[in-house]
Write an enzyme that holds these catalytic residues in place. Structure first.
Site, short mmCIF file in Angstrom:
data_model
loop_
_atom_site.label_atom_id
_atom_site.label_comp_id
_atom_site.label_asym_id
_atom_site.label_seq_id
_atom_site.Cartn_x
_atom_site.Cartn_y
_atom_site.Cartn_z
CG HIS B 231 -2.01 1.00 1.23
ND1 HIS B 231 -2.15 1.95 0.25
CD2 HIS B 231 -3.02 1.22 2.11
CE1 HIS B 231 -3.19 2.70 0.53
NE2 HIS B 231 -3.73 2.30 1.64
CG HIS B 270 -3.48 4.26 -10.42
ND1 HIS B 270 -4.82 4.13 -10.19
CD2 HIS B 270 -2.91 4.69 -9.26
CE1 HIS B 270 -5.07 4.49 -8.93
NE2 HIS B 270 -3.94 4.82 -8.35
CG ASP B 324 3.00 5.85 -5.45
OD1 ASP B 324 2.78 6.63 -4.51
OD2 ASP B 324 2.27 4.89 -5.74
#
Lengths: 389, 389
Positions: B231, B270, B324
């Site tokens: 996560h 994603h 990210d």
């Protein structure tokens, strides 16, 4: 995507499965609640057989490892438990400087602190997870007992190597070695509450560990989830009702009035059991014994009358006492204050949480459900603060 | 039961919705991820408009309360945040005596401790939940900054009343008042990560609060869930990859080799976005600016080359950089060590967790899914320990 047409149906229909009622999220070999037959099974064993012949140490091992321990395994495991039930100075200080705190919040904090102190938890590897989990099974009851001890104004009690886990829970709570009857009843309570399906606290431990987080995180989540009154608070409320009623003569009127006002009678009925909760059946006998022993017969007699009245009125609808109806009375007779009942629940459920978390992560899938957006789509225009109403 | 035929289908079929993929568990007005259009929306506002015109203080208020604050509301809320960002001696001591701990584990423990110290959390009432939640939005960034400060060997820094939340995060991290550019970039990072659908940590906060537990418990669960590398760990891994590659000239070979071995390139692709992640687009500009400013141009140039290479090879399949990929580089340039990236994530996501937890519990339903028992039905015979193998 084509091998699972039902999933596509859901995605298309965008049905909201609020509370996930009726939705199956995992497979398990740990435990089974057979609501129709009134059976509770741990790894194939009936709860009646386990509470009659076994001990919490064996049951915790069984839940986590899948089989009852042989002599060597039992010795190793009880050694881990015994070592774990000695608390560090830091945890003792945390408990004693926060003796005014809510016991469940304090337990949650202590477990989280243990995780912050354990370098194995930084990057949890499979083998470490199991070791840490088994240690927590020993640690959590000792923390709960020490919280009770601190609240009562006593000093920290080191566990005794001669006593069982149940015995040490009472010893670390009071500073007095328990009699055999109390130790046995505590042991039965621990066994009875060790696992029970996919309830909210157990589920929260699965959600947490599914990110490959560590077992301390999983149990910290579970304890915080158990804290809510919709989950962990029923036995306290059942006990308070019985105390309020006071004596058998008052039962008919109070229960009759409550039912007429459609108030919920705590400790009755169960989502899964349609017959008498097997845990309540076991606990009732011990409740009679321990209340007598501690001069609280009136409490038991009142409860018995409540049960008779409820079954007469609602038994045909499948409403029977559940485990919460008798567990509060038992804990009360063992000297526990109601505000710590939920933490005692955690002390025994720890083994179920560990067993199911390890099982889930061994064939892991990250929990990542959907939410349905029903808000404004926008884009709304950003209005500077001076021009807002 | 008859009004919802799909639910009955599920119960009959006993399909396992592992990870709850595709299952909708709640309705929300807080935030919306439109993967097709590449839009991220908070309460109707586009993330681009918010990051251009707004501040994290406003965004946190918006997420929790549903509208941007007027002048009076803004003043009240920032006062709460400012007061909350001053840590108690106990929390400071916890952080400084555990500076060796995993930052996320330490943050989880500090939040749990705050809950154990707050008598309002003992029996959480609706109004208190919101107050406590808003305070946590101020508290968590201060805890995270102080963890960094402690790890760097500095002393606790009290927040400055002149600085924004973002400014104070940098000030409490370093003891130095930040320049305007760094403060602005930190502010944008906080806004960008405040909410993002029904991910595992957000979901775990809903599960916990659904028992009517308190908001500290909910956020403690969320932090423990975020700790798992599936996560919260992607930006750290993306940064490490870029650092390992070292310079643009090495990109083609390293990425080519990794793709051939079917290794995952962190920071790309994603689940929801099928186009360029809008957060990555915003952050990329700031990443260029902040790396230049801090003499880390090579890092950015290498990243840019990785992006170009990946898009050339996989852009047609909808694989683009996600947030990210650039956030790790930005945090690194702001002086944060990778092991604290996940805790920074928590510092900004706190507002989303609070907003969605309060929203869920305002129309609550206890989470109680099913698990499918695939173990032995028994009843197995209990065999005494001496006779076991």
């Amino acid at each position: 995507m084509h091998e699972n047409p039902k999933r596509i149906n859901i995605m298309e229909a965008n049905t909201i499965y609020k509370g996930l009622e009726g939705v199956t999220v995992s497979e398990t070999k740990v435990g089974f609640v057979d609501g129709e037959a009134g059976r509770l099974v741990y790894r194939g064993y009936n709860i009646e057989d386990l509470t009659e012949h076994s001990s919490y140490e064996e049951v915790a091992y069984l839940l986590i490892n899948g089989h009852l321990p042989n002599a060597k395994e039992y010795q190793d495991f009880t050694q881990v438990l015994r070592k774990s039930s000695e608390l560090s100075k830091e945890v003792v200080d945390l408990i004693w400087t926060h003796s005014e705190s809510h016991p469940t919040s304090l337990l949650r904090t202590a477990v989280s602190l243990l995780g912050a102190n354990d370098r194995r938890a930084d990057h949890a590897l499979d083998k470490d997870q199991k070791d840490m989990g088994m240690e927590l099974v020993g640690k959590i009851p000792a923390i709960v007992s020490s919280i009770r001890r601190a609240k009562d104004g006593g000093k920290y009690v080191s566990p005794s190597p001669e006593l069982s886990m149940a015995g040490n829970m009472l010893y670390q709570s009071t500073g007095k070695k328990p009699d055999k009857t109390s130790e046995r009843i505590m042991d039965v309570c621990l066994m009875l509450h060790a696992d029970h399906g996919s309830n909210a606290s157990t589920f929260s431990s699965l959600v947490t560990i599914s990110t490959l987080s560590d077992i301390y995180s999983a149990l910290t989540s579970a304890i915080g989830t158990l804290k809510g009154p919709l989950h962990g608070g029923a036995n306290e409320m059942a006990l308070k009702l019985i105390m309020k009623i006071g004596k058998p003569e008052n039962v008919e009127k109070v229960i009759g009035d409550m039912l007429q006002k459609k108030e919920k009678i705590m400790g009755f009925g169960h989502r899964v059991y349609k017959v008498y909760d097997p845990r309540a059946k076991i606990l009732k006998g011990f409740a009679r014994e321990v209340t007598q022993k501690n001069g609280k017969e009136l409490l038991f007699q009142t409860a018995q009358k409540v049960e008779d009245t409820m079954i007469m009125k609602l038994g045909s609808k499948g409403i029977f006492p559940n485990v919460d109806f008798y567990s509060g009375m038992v804990y009360d007779s063992l000297g526990f204050h109601p505000d710590i009942f939920t933490a005692i629940f955690a002390a025994s459920r720890a083994s179920g949480w560990v067993a199911r978390s390890l099982e889930y992560v061994s064939d892991n899938k990250l929990f990542r459900p959907r939410s349905s957006y029903i808000g404004e789509r926008g884009p709304k225009e950003y209005i500077p603060i001076g021009k807002r109403n």
